[in-house]
Enzyme design. Structure first.
Site, PDB file in Angstrom:
ATOM      1  CB  SER A   1      -0.916  -0.172   1.307  1.00 39.83           C
ATOM      2  OG  SER A   1      -0.011   0.359   2.444  1.00 39.83           O
ATOM      3  CE  LYS A   2      -1.520   7.240  -2.762  1.00 38.65           C
ATOM      4  NZ  LYS A   2      -2.723   7.754  -2.941  1.00 38.65           N
ATOM      5  NE  ARG A   3       0.593   0.183   5.794  1.00 37.78           N
ATOM      6  CZ  ARG A   3       0.881  -0.750   6.389  1.00 37.78           C
ATOM      7  NH1 ARG A   3       2.180  -0.805   7.112  1.00 37.78           N
ATOM      8  NH2 ARG A   3       0.522  -1.926   6.245  1.00 37.78           N
TER       9      ARG A   3
END
Ligand code: GLU
Length: 487
Positions: free
Chosen positions: A262-264
């Site tokens: 994911s983006k994180r």
């Protein structure tokens, strides 16, 4: 047989790095076998597909050099052909018109859930509970349509219908997968899946099979998020009497903590990496190793990878995004890049920081062979070049300030004279001038270097002093020194 691979993105967003990896693997497999790599834009979901997303995918692929061997196929343009195949299946008895509505299906599901909940009641005997559970299982099982036998009359002459595949009654469906191995499920685990919706539009499940067949795709290599779909696609191939392609489902890329990416964990868009200053060949080399290996070789050019890329090297274990490794790979390719290309790329970064004139371009050209090793990305390399245009005099570091105290300026004035009088301006001669200067004045480089460096770079990171002098050129060196000397 010549092999044909394809990348089949849905244009609903960016080119995800997982998609870029799939494209890369397909391009390499085709290249290795001297086959064809095709692109199919799966734009059947008209509500979610956008032209911008298609453009972003094409741009991402072109940046990575993964251009398909033929013009892209747009799946939505084949809708009539998809429906025609569904009609052919009706005719050969492997598909049928189904008049069950969404509402009826919903009601069936809800009834199943209600019975399952009711079976938990303490007021019932064991036999009653078991009966409810059996009914619940039947209602929640994959849908086998009452219309599949073809012996019912339509509810009304113009009642809407879907076209469904008549799922195999018994036996198993087996996927022989190049990565996942041979996996079978019971046919009873799949439903009579919809091929054509009530509005006449083909479903993804039908479209993908028809298109892969029509494009003569021999190898379907994609993410393992599609592995379950394969069990539903195989009966469509069989219903049409078509040969199956080879399948290979590669594990998804995970984050560094093992969780779903994911983006994180870092940027997900391929083009974001371009914008952060990664080179396309580094991105390819890095993505290649996320799910494929060849001995313990870490770094491949595209050509090297193509010469050894086969499905046998695909890994079953999920891979993890590791930005440190990506940085190391990028640094490798920055150092290996053609000098003119690197100059153009770094110049573009530099021009975001300062005005890039011919004099600065020339300094960059001289300095880059050394300074390119001082950053993992293009902006980092540009930042390492800062002293070439910025003497940092308004921002002197503490050490630079100390090195320019009055008594040190005498040394600076003298070295200026020596530099001014030097005929030849090369790294070697400048080293010689500095050495001779120290000897003549019985000074050490530890005394001469700091004021000179402070005047030239104000404490900005920079390599050895002789190359710095050389890159800046005599005129700039003298001007930078003069700022500190009394007029
Ligand atoms: N369009 C699908 C996706 O973007 C891929 C389908 C396939 O590769 O078969 O996930």
């Amino acid at each position: 047989m010549s092999i044909v691979t394809r990348f089949a993105p849905s244009p609903t967003g960016m080119l995800h790095i997982g998609g870029a990896r799939t494209a890369l693997f397909n391009a390499l497999l085709a290249k290795h076998h001297k086959g064809k790599f095709l692109l199919r834009v799966e734009d059947t979901d008209r509500a979610r597909s956008t032209d911008e997303a298609t453009q972003a995918i094409l741009e991402g692929l072109s940046w990575l050099g993964l251009t398909p061997d033929e013009a892209p196929v747009f799946q939505s343009q084949n809708a009539a052909r998809h429906v025609e195949c569904a009609q052919a299946m009706i005719e050969n008895g492997t598909a049928f018109r189904c008049y069950t509505t969404q509402e009826e299906l919903q009601a069936r599901r809800e009834a199943g859930e209600a019975k399952r909940a009711a079976a938990k009641s303490d007021d019932l005997s064991d036999a009653e509970k078991a009966a409810l559970r059996t009914e619940a299982v039947a209602l929640l099982a994959p849908f086998r349509s009452p219309w599949r036998g073809g012996d019912l009359d339509p509810p009304a002459p113009d009642a809407p219908f879907t076209i469904r595949l008549r799922a195999p009654d018994d036996g198993v469906i087996t996927v022989d997968d190049g990565v996942q191995g041979t996996v079978s499920i019971q046919s009873s685990e799949i439903d009579d899946l919809i091929l054509v919706r009530a509005d006449g539009s083909p479903t993804y499940m039908l479209a993908v099979v028809v298109d892969d067949h029509d494009m003569e795709v021999t190898h379907v290599l994609r993410g393992d998020d599609h592995f379950r779909n394969t069990f539903r696609q195989i009966p469509i191939y069989q219903a049409m009497g078509w040969a199956l392609p080879e399948f290979a489902h590669v594990p998804m890329i995970h984050g560094d903590d093992g969780a779903k990416l994911s983006k994180r964990h870092g940027a997900l868009s391929t083009l974001a990496y371009r914008d952060m200053g990664y080179l396309p060949e580094a991105m390819n080399a890095y993505l290649l190793r996320l799910g494929w290996s060849h001995g313990d070789q870490e770094i491949f050019t595209f050509e090297e990878a193509a010469s050894v890329f086969t499905m046998a090297g695909l890994n079953k274990a999920p891979s993890r995004l590791d930005l440190d490794k990506l940085n190391a790979v990028n640094s490798h390719f920055i150092r290996a890049a053609d000098p003119d290309r690197l100059l153009a790329l770094v110049s573009e970064e530099v021009s975001k920081l300062t005005e890039l004139d011919d004099a600065l371009r020339q300094k960059l050209e001289l300095a880059l062979p050394t300074l390119k090793a001082r950053g993992n990305t293009l902006p980092e390399v540009a930042a390492a070049c800062r002293f070439l245009w910025d003497a940092n005099q308004d921002n002197l570091t503490k050490n630079a300030r100390k090195a320019l105290r009055d008594d040190k300026l005498i040394i600076l004035a003298k070295i200026r004279e020596a530099l001014d009088q030097t005929d030849s301006w090369t790294i070697e001669t400048l080293e010689g001038v500095l050495g001779a200067f120290c000897a003549l004045h019985t000074l050490s480089m530890g005394q001469v270097g700091p004021p000179l460096r402070a005047a030239l770079t104000g404490g900005l990171p920079a390599p050895d002093i002789a190359p710095v002098l050389y890159w800046l050129g005599r005129e700039d060196v003298l001007a930078r020194i003069d700022r500190h000397l009394p007029a």
